[in-house]
Write an enzyme that holds these catalytic residues in place. Structure first.
Site, short mmCIF file in Angstrom:
data_model
loop_
_atom_site.label_atom_id
_atom_site.label_comp_id
_atom_site.label_asym_id
_atom_site.label_seq_id
_atom_site.Cartn_x
_atom_site.Cartn_y
_atom_site.Cartn_z
N TYR A 1 0.91 -1.57 0.41
CA TYR A 1 -0.38 -0.37 0.06
C TYR A 1 1.27 1.41 -0.05
O TYR A 1 1.29 1.45 1.07
CB TYR A 1 -0.73 0.17 1.13
CG TYR A 1 -1.79 1.57 1.53
CD1 TYR A 1 -2.65 1.28 0.26
CD2 TYR A 1 -1.54 1.66 2.63
CE1 TYR A 1 -3.93 2.37 0.36
CE2 TYR A 1 -1.84 3.35 2.80
CZ TYR A 1 -3.15 3.26 1.42
OH TYR A 1 -4.47 4.50 1.70
N GLY B 1 3.39 8.36 -6.76
CA GLY B 1 3.89 9.02 -8.01
C GLY B 1 5.48 9.33 -7.10
O GLY B 1 5.86 10.38 -8.06
N GLN B 2 5.44 9.70 -6.18
CA GLN B 2 7.04 9.76 -5.26
C GLN B 2 8.00 9.17 -5.33
O GLN B 2 9.01 9.90 -4.18
CB GLN B 2 6.40 11.16 -4.13
CG GLN B 2 5.56 11.62 -4.36
CD GLN B 2 4.90 12.88 -3.51
OE1 GLN B 2 5.78 12.71 -2.11
NE2 GLN B 2 3.96 13.10 -3.21
N GLY B 3 7.94 7.88 -5.63
CA GLY B 3 9.23 6.67 -5.43
C GLY B 3 8.25 5.97 -4.36
O GLY B 3 9.44 5.12 -4.23
N GLY C 1 6.18 3.28 -3.16
CA GLY C 1 6.54 1.82 -3.68
C GLY C 1 7.97 1.46 -4.35
O GLY C 1 8.36 0.43 -3.27
N ASN D 1 -7.28 -4.33 -10.31
CA ASN D 1 -6.35 -3.02 -10.09
C ASN D 1 -5.32 -2.67 -11.29
O ASN D 1 -4.42 -3.30 -10.81
CB ASN D 1 -6.21 -3.82 -8.47
CG ASN D 1 -5.46 -2.27 -7.77
OD1 ASN D 1 -4.87 -1.05 -8.55
ND2 ASN D 1 -5.12 -2.35 -6.82
N TYR E 1 3.03 -2.47 -11.11
CA TYR E 1 4.54 -4.13 -10.87
C TYR E 1 5.02 -4.38 -12.10
O TYR E 1 6.20 -4.61 -12.00
CB TYR E 1 3.54 -5.70 -10.50
CG TYR E 1 2.91 -5.09 -9.03
CD1 TYR E 1 3.66 -4.91 -7.74
CD2 TYR E 1 1.67 -5.13 -8.43
CE1 TYR E 1 3.07 -3.86 -6.56
CE2 TYR E 1 1.39 -4.83 -7.35
CZ TYR E 1 2.02 -4.78 -6.06
OH TYR E 1 1.83 -4.69 -4.94
#
Length: 167
Positions: A86, A93-95, A97, A124, A131
């Site tokens: 999560y 969008g800020q790195g 993940g 999803n 991924y």
């Protein structure tokens, strides 16, 4: 700045909030049965059932990766299975993940592992694209099967062995 660390029991509320966020994203909040107490009970202590990495962005909770050890008899090496992943909406969008998965891969390799496995909700598409972009590809050769609720109970009840189940 994004930092990643191992979760402590003090993070149980944030971990559970992430689970709620995932369930809301896939529109299946009604299926979420666990509680924050389950996270505390099974994720920490002498024999935790899982580990969690916590991502923080400028000191604020930004996301988490909940995983547990796995072993591939075909590869002959350990790895990990990601149960829940999560990133909070404000930090996408800020790195965040990518940093979580990079740390997970590094921790896994340091422990002798060589793979990461996970499942993604079929609807999803954003997660599936993410991924794929970071190198975790869809497997055309595997399909997940599971037994839950009554199906699981029926399997357990059908065991006729006289030994205790913990043996």
């Amino acid at each position: 700045m994004v930092s990643v660390r191992f979760a402590t029991v003090a993070d149980a509320d944030d971990i559970f909030s992430a689970l709620v966020g995932i369930a809301e994203t896939v529109k299946e909040l009604h299926k979420l049965k666990s509680t924050v107490d389950d996270i505390r009970r099974f994720g920490f202590g002498e024999a935790p059932a899982f580990e969690t990495l916590i991502a923080e962005f400028d000191g604020r909770f930004a996301g988490c990766c909940l995983y547990f050890p796995s072993f591939s008899t075909w590869i002959g090496r350990p790895g990990v299975y990601v149960q829940d992943f999560y990133v909070a909406a404000d930090f996408r969008g800020q790195g965040v993940g990518e940093r979580l998965l990079q740390r997970l891969a590094a921790v896994t390799r340091a422990r002798g592992g060589c793979y990461i496995r996970l499942a993604v909700d079929t609807l999803n598409y954003r997660a599936q694209a993410f991924y794929t972009r970071v190198g975790i590809k869809h497997s055309d050769t595997e399909q997940i099967h599971a037994a839950y609720d009554q199906d699981f109970d029926a399997l357990a009840d059908a065991d006729r062995d006289d030994r205790p189940a913990s043996d």
